[in-house]
Design a protein around this motif. Structure first.
Motif, PDB file in Angstrom:
ATOM      1  N   GLY A 185       0.710  -1.348  -0.201  1.00 41.40           N
ATOM      2  CA  GLY A 185      -0.046  -0.077   0.063  1.00 41.40           C
ATOM      3  C   GLY A 185       0.764   1.230   0.081  1.00 41.40           C
ATOM      4  O   GLY A 185       0.600   2.182  -0.754  1.00 41.40           O
ATOM      5  N   ARG A 186       1.772   1.169   0.675  1.00 45.11           N
ATOM      6  CA  ARG A 186       2.773   2.288   0.711  1.00 45.11           C
ATOM      7  C   ARG A 186       3.478   2.767  -0.508  1.00 45.11           C
ATOM      8  O   ARG A 186       3.582   3.780  -1.147  1.00 45.11           O
ATOM      9  CB  ARG A 186       3.846   2.239   1.802  1.00 45.11           C
ATOM     10  CG  ARG A 186       3.318   2.570   3.230  1.00 45.11           C
ATOM     11  CD  ARG A 186       4.270   2.543   4.435  1.00 45.11           C
ATOM     12  NE  ARG A 186       4.854   1.211   4.688  1.00 45.11           N
ATOM     13  CZ  ARG A 186       4.129   0.298   5.597  1.00 45.11           C
ATOM     14  NH1 ARG A 186       3.293   0.733   6.470  1.00 45.11           N
ATOM     15  NH2 ARG A 186       4.547  -1.055   5.706  1.00 45.11           N
ATOM     16  N   GLN A 187       3.734   1.673  -1.196  1.00 41.56           N
ATOM     17  CA  GLN A 187       4.392   1.637  -2.466  1.00 41.56           C
ATOM     18  C   GLN A 187       3.912   2.404  -3.483  1.00 41.56           C
ATOM     19  O   GLN A 187       3.944   2.979  -4.100  1.00 41.56           O
ATOM     20  CB  GLN A 187       4.971   0.242  -2.956  1.00 41.56           C
ATOM     21  CG  GLN A 187       6.206  -0.269  -1.927  1.00 41.56           C
ATOM     22  CD  GLN A 187       6.469  -1.700  -2.334  1.00 41.56           C
ATOM     23  OE1 GLN A 187       5.871  -2.344  -3.138  1.00 41.56           O
ATOM     24  NE2 GLN A 187       7.468  -2.225  -1.739  1.00 41.56           N
ATOM     25  N   ARG A 188       2.396   1.772  -3.295  1.00 35.47           N
ATOM     26  CA  ARG A 188       1.346   2.217  -4.366  1.00 35.47           C
ATOM     27  C   ARG A 188       1.168   3.827  -4.333  1.00 35.47           C
ATOM     28  O   ARG A 188       0.869   4.565  -5.359  1.00 35.47           O
ATOM     29  CB  ARG A 188      -0.020   1.517  -4.341  1.00 35.47           C
ATOM     30  CG  ARG A 188       0.440  -0.030  -4.917  1.00 35.47           C
ATOM     31  CD  ARG A 188      -1.017  -0.714  -5.154  1.00 35.47           C
ATOM     32  NE  ARG A 188      -0.792  -2.008  -6.099  1.00 35.47           N
ATOM     33  CZ  ARG A 188      -1.408  -2.012  -7.198  1.00 35.47           C
ATOM     34  NH1 ARG A 188      -2.160  -1.071  -7.664  1.00 35.47           N
ATOM     35  NH2 ARG A 188      -1.405  -3.063  -7.911  1.00 35.47           N
ATOM     36  N   ALA A 189       1.031   3.999  -2.902  1.00 38.87           N
ATOM     37  CA  ALA A 189       0.721   5.537  -2.646  1.00 38.87           C
ATOM     38  C   ALA A 189       1.875   6.410  -3.234  1.00 38.87           C
ATOM     39  O   ALA A 189       1.696   7.627  -3.810  1.00 38.87           O
ATOM     40  CB  ALA A 189       0.566   5.700  -1.109  1.00 38.87           C
ATOM     41  N   LEU A 190       2.934   5.864  -3.032  1.00 31.38           N
ATOM     42  CA  LEU A 190       4.191   6.617  -3.790  1.00 31.38           C
ATOM     43  C   LEU A 190       3.894   6.654  -5.247  1.00 31.38           C
ATOM     44  O   LEU A 190       4.557   7.958  -5.777  1.00 31.38           O
ATOM     45  CB  LEU A 190       5.554   5.955  -3.433  1.00 31.38           C
ATOM     46  CG  LEU A 190       5.903   6.045  -1.823  1.00 31.38           C
ATOM     47  CD1 LEU A 190       7.305   5.272  -1.607  1.00 31.38           C
ATOM     48  CD2 LEU A 190       6.151   7.556  -1.520  1.00 31.38           C
TER      49      LEU A 190
END
Length: 294
Positions: A185-190
């Motif tokens: 999720g954090r990677q996709r947000a970036l």
């Protein structure tokens, strides 16, 4: 030499410049991709296309609360247009004056972030919300995504059963391991922005998922609360008709937020009514430039 007034709408994706010939009234608009760091360089390049001297210029920019960003824009625009009255304001201010050219009412912005901005027409203005994804931005795409990620992680941790919507999140992230769900999720947000799950929720709502619909209803509730707070601080006279213009990607996904939003406004603020934006942020910036150049 011909003289012009100009307005700039500097968003995170593109920078738009609109100018008006003071003699003929002719208007033109050009645009370029925004700088990765949100700097003024694209605006300076666009200003070279103005076929004369700019005497008044207003720019609406993001991250204006960071003093170094505003100062950098003011220095750059002042050097590029030395004869101009230059003003650098938050992007939501130019959006307000585009959406509500009369300068009275409230603007409800709900995109990746959210903010409410209003002016009374009597010299008073107010901003409510828009405090960033970490601590605020309720009702935004970032808020909706964070809320759904929390529900998904709780389900993955066994706090409660999975729902079709949390299962859809796991399918999107290709895992139901809570450690990997959070990291992916954090990677996709970036990569895709902090509202990366908004489209998934919109599709699920379209397919009849009650949880997805409820997320939009909750977002609308927060935005209505913020509007109520802004309205109270502007001290509109009793009985005065006040318009609220709604802009941003969350409002453009379909009719998922308007019903709850309008029901709450009718309950809390009977004199308030939603209207469609009358113009664009770039038009609002030009309007403010015209006023400052009088």
């Amino acid at each position: 030499m011909k003289t012009f007034v100009a307005g700039i709408d500097a968003g995170g994706t593109s920078v738009r410049l609109r100018w008006k010939d003071l003699a003929s009234g002719t208007k033109e608009q050009v645009s370029l991709p925004a700088a990765p760091d949100g700097g003024p360089e694209p605006a300076l390049e666009l200003l070279h296309q103005v076929p004369g001297e700019v005497v008044a210029l207003t720019a609406g920019i993001t991250k204006v609360s960071r003093g170094e960003t505003k100062a950098a824009w003011e220095r750059a625009l002042g050097a590029a247009c030395p004869a101009a009255v230059v003003s650098v304001v938050p992007d939501f201010v130019v959006a307000f004056h585009g959406a509500l050219p009369e300068g009275i009412g409230l603007l409800c912005v709900a995109g990746t972030g959210s903010v409410i901005y209003g002016e009374s027409g009597r010299g008073k203005s107010v901003r409510v919300g828009g405090r960033g994804w970490e601590y605020g931005d309720e009702g935004s795409g970032a808020y909706l995504t964070a809320e759904l990620m929390r529900r998904t992680l709780r389900a993955c941790d066994g706090l409660w059963p999975h729902t079709p919507l949390t299962q859809a999140v796991c399918a999107t992230l290709e895992t139901d391991d809570p450690a990997l769900v959070g990291e992916r999720g954090r990677q996709r947000a970036l990569v895709f922005g902090r509202g990366f799950l908004v489209q998934l929720v919109a599709v699920s709502a379209q397919n009849g998922d009650d949880e997805a619909k409820g997320l939009f209803t909750g977002a609308a509730g927060w935005l209505a609360r913020y509007v109520r707070a802004a309205h109270a601080q502007l001290d509109f006279p009793d009985g005065e008709r006040v318009h609220v213009a709604c802009v941003g990607g969350m409002w453009e996904l379909g009719n998922w937020m308007y019903p709850a939003f309008e029901i709450l406004l009718a309950r809390w603020l009977p004199g308030v009514a939603t209207i469609a934006p009358q113009g664009t942020p770039c038009e609002g910036a030009l309007h403010l430039a015209e006023r400052s150049g009088l």
